[in-house]
Design an enzyme around this catalytic site. Structure first.
Site, short mmCIF file in Angstrom:
data_model
loop_
_atom_site.label_atom_id
_atom_site.label_comp_id
_atom_site.label_asym_id
_atom_site.label_seq_id
_atom_site.Cartn_x
_atom_site.Cartn_y
_atom_site.Cartn_z
N LYS A 76 51.51 59.20 54.04
CA LYS A 76 50.28 58.99 54.54
C LYS A 76 50.69 58.12 55.83
CE LYS A 76 45.84 57.01 53.55
NZ LYS A 76 45.06 56.08 52.48
N SER A 151 40.50 58.64 51.63
CA SER A 151 40.97 58.55 52.95
C SER A 151 42.36 59.45 53.10
CB SER A 151 41.14 57.25 53.72
OG SER A 151 42.24 56.54 52.81
N SER A 175 40.83 56.12 47.37
CA SER A 175 41.55 56.88 48.56
C SER A 175 42.40 57.56 47.93
CB SER A 175 41.94 56.15 49.83
OG SER A 175 40.72 55.79 50.74
#
Lengths: 489, 477
Positions: A76, A151, A175
């Site tokens: 990420k 997210s 997330s």
């Protein structure tokens, strides 16, 4: 092979049936082919990936295999990496390259993993749909007109479409788990303090925790066993956390004697009927596997979202102050003076959702409002922790839906932040209480994946993994793949 | 009707650890700008603070020395404000629960005698960097070497009633901190910085509105600034105005203060608990161990010097001004145990005076305590007189040679043998027959004249006691 699990690829590498280079090439080709559709990766450097793979093959030949030798793992964009940009999908970090690796990145490298690039995410991890990214929305492979959740949407989308066999995400209010649920994969948020936060761009420091997003439970355990452990460089990383037999925990094939708590507050009106049906069906299967279902109550559940949206923005408002354009990142053109430089640089650099949260947080902390908001929210947090403690007196693990709904259409909720915030209604309390949580696929609603969330007492990831592994062994939801990505057969 | 002055002081004191408060960077003074920085103290993304345990210990030691309560659980908070030399956009400080609370320092002033000044709290925090605007055209430069250096903020109660009391408090605090070895406390290097909260009121009335005076980097300026501010406030009120609560900057060149309003208006620092640092827990055992290692404090040392060595209060005070002075004195007494009072007199009056002229601290004295002790020995055994000893000391400082060598080389050995002294006396008496007769006729005062003549003739080397005794004898005739 593309839809293989990390453990399966590891077997093939160990048996000399393939090489890290071959594996890396396979996934790089898939990224080239499908990233246009999904926008799951925001940075990819083929040469760097191949160089790591080559080095891994050499290492294997000379010294034997390490824990994640030659295995591709996507990262990420919130993890600082020495190689390439780290931007947290924000314009404010334009041009930023970290001169250091996050602690977990170092751990992955030391275990021989091949880091495949940076995945898309909501800007500064603030969002539940990946739509707040400065690099554009990411798409859900199960229906590309829909969001992958957030997210960690890029990581979820990439794993679901097999652009990588596994990825790292972070989870502040869901997330990892919510996008895992919405894309039909497995996501684990470890106990707060289990994994070092050093070098992970902070959103809400008391809630953030990194974890794996994978195709099955064992893969999640493999990665967590590598990235967890005390780091003297993170004062909140716990020094005396109980060690676990991560892989051994995944050997469970049944649930005999397991007491599963089912909180009534998590099955309420407003949740999608098919989601509810899938989860209830999953719980029934757990009973068939020998578990005892026990109705429990987590009475303060309805306060979790409100408390979270005070605490997380408050911490974020301070955490994001360092993006002031003085030392790095985006700076506006021709600032007139200091104030102008601050305001224009931050105005241009931050997106609307990030600004909304900074303002919310600054307001909640401001003099005269602190007691009514921040302090009150912290008190709620204590109550929520106590709810879980009380529940775990009676049950070993708690099972709930991960998300009340399946993946929604891109743009469907962007004008309505409050509804968007409710997507995390089932995941947020877990972060507030610092507990480990895991989401795994448990069915479909109108063709879209549904996730089952497991919650365990602090430091008992083994219980989560055991329950999830047993469920996984008895079902085949985790083997389903989206169409259009070369996995149908 | 008279005015009463109310002063409270906040002292920012740099804790002298080798590394910064939350990272491993060096705290050495004077390095090239931005060479002592790392991702943590630069506030880079994802970087986390790790607390310097030695800084905690030194703060605890300071707390114990002012008889304060050590909070076994304290907390760190974030103080939020934007400034280019504050890399994270917040300062890590202790707001709600400081490490140290409720201490005191005793002071004595001529005006009000002995007074106890309360210390509200000592909390730990990190320093900001330094912004430089001067001499730069339309740009500012930032040096972050200082960013993250550990500080103690020592906050007093509003217990002082004059600038004299404020200075007495600061001097005692400064001395204490240096004795404890917790800070270099060098004011010129910004290691001991003081802000003063000042207000005036009619005696018996509630506190008046206070102003905060900043930027005073010497005791002299602090006194000037306080006196200036007191007069300013009294004038404002007597002219029918109201004192405005504000921060004011002392200008030591113009000898006046100016308002900082507009620059720092009504800051809301949005304090909240620092989530990157768990609460600071210290065990009672750790506090006890620190207490056990507590060095002798200035007032204890003063009392001991008076009692053990029979020093006057004045000498004891002079010789305990710094740890280096008292150590030097004790080394001197060890070298010349016969007469500690002689040591004190000679060190305080002769040595320190000469060092002051040379602009040297005792640590840099060209004469060692052992060498100085030898000089004392030679006075003790009557090899030289006090007057000659002063010359020998000058020569020691100048040449670096020891006392015996100088006495030998210059032939300064005192004459004590009565035969040669009698001969010298006789010569003087013969040459001054008139005075001898006058003396014998009752002019006692002339005795001094004869002593002087004999000493002069001996070039100061004759033992004055022997001269006295023999003169009396021989003048009887």
């Amino acid at each position: 092979m593309p839809f293989s699990s990390l453990s399966h690829i590891q077997d093939r590498l160990n048996h000399g049936e393939t090489t890290a280079i071959e594996v890396a090439k396979l996934y790089l080709d898939r990224i080239t082919e499908h990233n246009k559709t999904l926008n799951a990766f925001v940075h990819i450097d083929d040469e760097h990936v191949l160089a790591q793979a080559k080095a891994s093959d050499t290492y294997r030949a000379e010294h034997g295999a390490r824990a994640l030798e030659g295995l591709p793992i996507a990262i990420k964009d919130i993890f600082c990496t020495q190689h390439g940009p780290t931007r947290c999908c924000s314009k404010i970090l334009e041009g930023f390259e970290a001169p250091y690796d996050a602690h977990v990145i170092t751990k992955l490298k030391e275990a021989g993993a091949v880091l495949v690039g940076k995945t898309n995410m909501d800007e500064f991890a603030m969002g539940s749909s990946n739509e707040t990214s400065a690099f554009g929305a990411c798409h859900n492979p199960w229906d590309t007109s829909r969001i992958p959740g957030g997210s960690s949407g890029g990581s979820a989308s990439a794993v679901a479409a097999a652009l990588t066999p596994a990825a790292l995400g972070t989870d502040t209010g869901g997330s990892i788990r919510q996008p895992a649920s919405l894309t039909g994969i497995t996501g684990l948020k470890p106990t707060y303090g289990r994994v070092s936060r050093r070098g992970i761009i902070a959103f809400a420091s008391s809630l953030d925790q990194a974890g794996p997003m994978t195709r099955n439970v064992k893969d999640a355990a493999m990665i967590t066993s590598v990235i967890s452990g005390h780091d003297a460089g993170d004062a909140t990383s716990v020094a005396d956390a109980p060690e676990l037999d991560w892989l051994g925990a995944c050997d469970k094939k049944d649930m005999k004697g397991l007491r599963i708590g089912v909180p009534k507050e998590y099955f309420v009106e407003g949740m999608d009927a098919e989601v509810r049906a899938s989860v209830e069906n999953a719980l029934k299967q757990c009973e068939d596997l020998g578990a005892e279902l026990i109705d429990i109550s987590l009475p303060n559940t309805n306060l979790a979202v409100a408390a979270y949206y005070v605490i997380a923005p408050s911490e974020a408002s301070a955490n994001l102050s360092r993006y002031d354009s003085v030392r790095f990142g985006h700076r506006c053109k021709n600032p007139e003076d200091l104030l102008d430089m601050y305001t224009r640089s931050r105005d241009e650099g931050f997106g609307a959702e990030v600004k909304r949260r900074i303002l919310t947080g600054a307001f909640a902390l401001s003099s005269g409002y602190y007691d009514a908001y921040y302090l009150k929210a912290q008190q709620v947090r204590t109550l929520i922790s106590q709810d879980f403690k009380d529940a775990f007196e009676k049950v070993d693990v708690i099972a709930t839906p991960t998300s009340p709904i399946t993946a929604f259409k891109l743009g469907e909720k962007t004008d309505d932040p409050l509804t968007m915030y409710l997507s995390d209604i089932y995941t947020i309390a877990v972060n507030l209480a610092g507990l480990p949580g895991l989401s795994q696929p448990c069915g479909f609603a109108e063709g879209l994946p549904v996730g089952l969330q497991w919650i365990a007492p602090a430091w008992r990831e083994d219980v989560l993994l055991g329950a999830a592994a047993a469920y996984e062994a008895a079902t085949d939801w985790h083997t389903k793949v989206p169409t259009g990505f070369g996995g149908e057969s | 009707m008279s005015w009463e002055v109310v002063i409270g002081l906040e002292v920012h004191c740099q804790i002298n650890t080798d590394t910064k408060a939350f990272c491993g960077c060096s705290t050495a003074f004077g390095a090239e700008p931005n060479t002592q920085t790392c991702p943590v103290c630069l506030g880079m993304p994802g970087q986390l603070p790790v607390l310097n345990a030695l800084a905690v210990d030194k703060t605890i030691l300071t707390g114990l020395a002012i008889d304060a309560q050590i909070n076994l659980e304290s907390k760190f908070d974030r103080k939020n404000y934007f400034y280019p030399d504050l890399p994270k956009g917040y300062q890590i400080s202790q707001f709600t629960i400081p490490l140290v609370e409720h201490g005191h320092i005793d002071i004595t002033t001529k005006g009000r005698g002995d007074r106890r000044i309360g210390i509200t709290r000592i909390h730990m925090e990190e320093d900001a960097g330094k912004s430089m605007h001067e001499g730069l055209d339309a740009v500012s430069h930032i040096d972050l070497n200082r960013s993250g250096i550990p500080l103690m903020e020592i906050v007093s109660e509003p217990d002082m009633r004059s600038s004299d009391e404020a200075i007495a408090y600061l001097k005692n605090l400064h001395q204490l901190i240096r004795f404890l070895g917790v800070s270099g406390a060098d004011m010129e290097k910004g290691q001991f910085r003081c802000d003063a909260n000042i207000s005036v009121r009619r005696p018996g009335e509630p506190f008046g509105t206070r102003t905060e005076m900043k930027n005073m980097n010497s005791f002299r300026f602090i006194k000037q600034a306080i006196d200036y501010e007191v007069m300013r406030q009294i004038e404002v009120i007597e002219d029918g105005g109201k004192v405005i609560q504000e921060s004011r900057l002392w200008d030591s060149v113009k000898n006046e203060s100016r308002s900082m309003r507009g620059k720092e208006e009504a800051n809301d620092y949005r304090y909240f608990p620092e989530p990157d640092l768990p609460p600071l827990r210290v065990s009672q055992e750790r506090v006890d161990a620190i207490k056990a290692g507590m060095p002798e404090l200035p007032h204890q040392l003063r009392e001991r010097f008076e009692k053990e060595f029979g020093l006057s209060a004045y000498d004891a005070d002079v010789l305990t001004q710094t740890r280096e002075l008292s150590n030097w004195y004790e080394a001197l007494v060890a070298a010349h145990p016969a007469d500690p009072k002689r040591c004190a007199n000679w060190m305080a009056n002769e040595l320190l005076g000469r060092l002051k002229e040379l602009n040297k601290d005792i640590e840099h004295s060209p004469v060692s305590p052992e060498a100085f002790g030898k000089l004392m020995d030679r006075m003790g055994d009557n090899t030289i007189s006090g007057k000659i000893a002063k010359d020998v000391l000058d020569a020691m400082i100048e040449s670096g040679k020891d006392a015996d060598t100088i006495i030998e080389e210059k032939g300064l050995k005192q004459v004590t043998d009565t035969g040669s002294i009698d001969a010298m006396i006789q010569e003087i008496l013969d040459a001054n027959q008139g005075q001898v007769e006058a003396y014998r006729g009752g002019k006692d005062k002339l005795f001094g004249f004869f002593v002087g003549q004999v000493m002069k003739a001996s070039k100061g080397k004759a033992n004055p006691a022997v001269v006295n005794q023999r003169l009396k004898e021989l003048l009887k005739g």
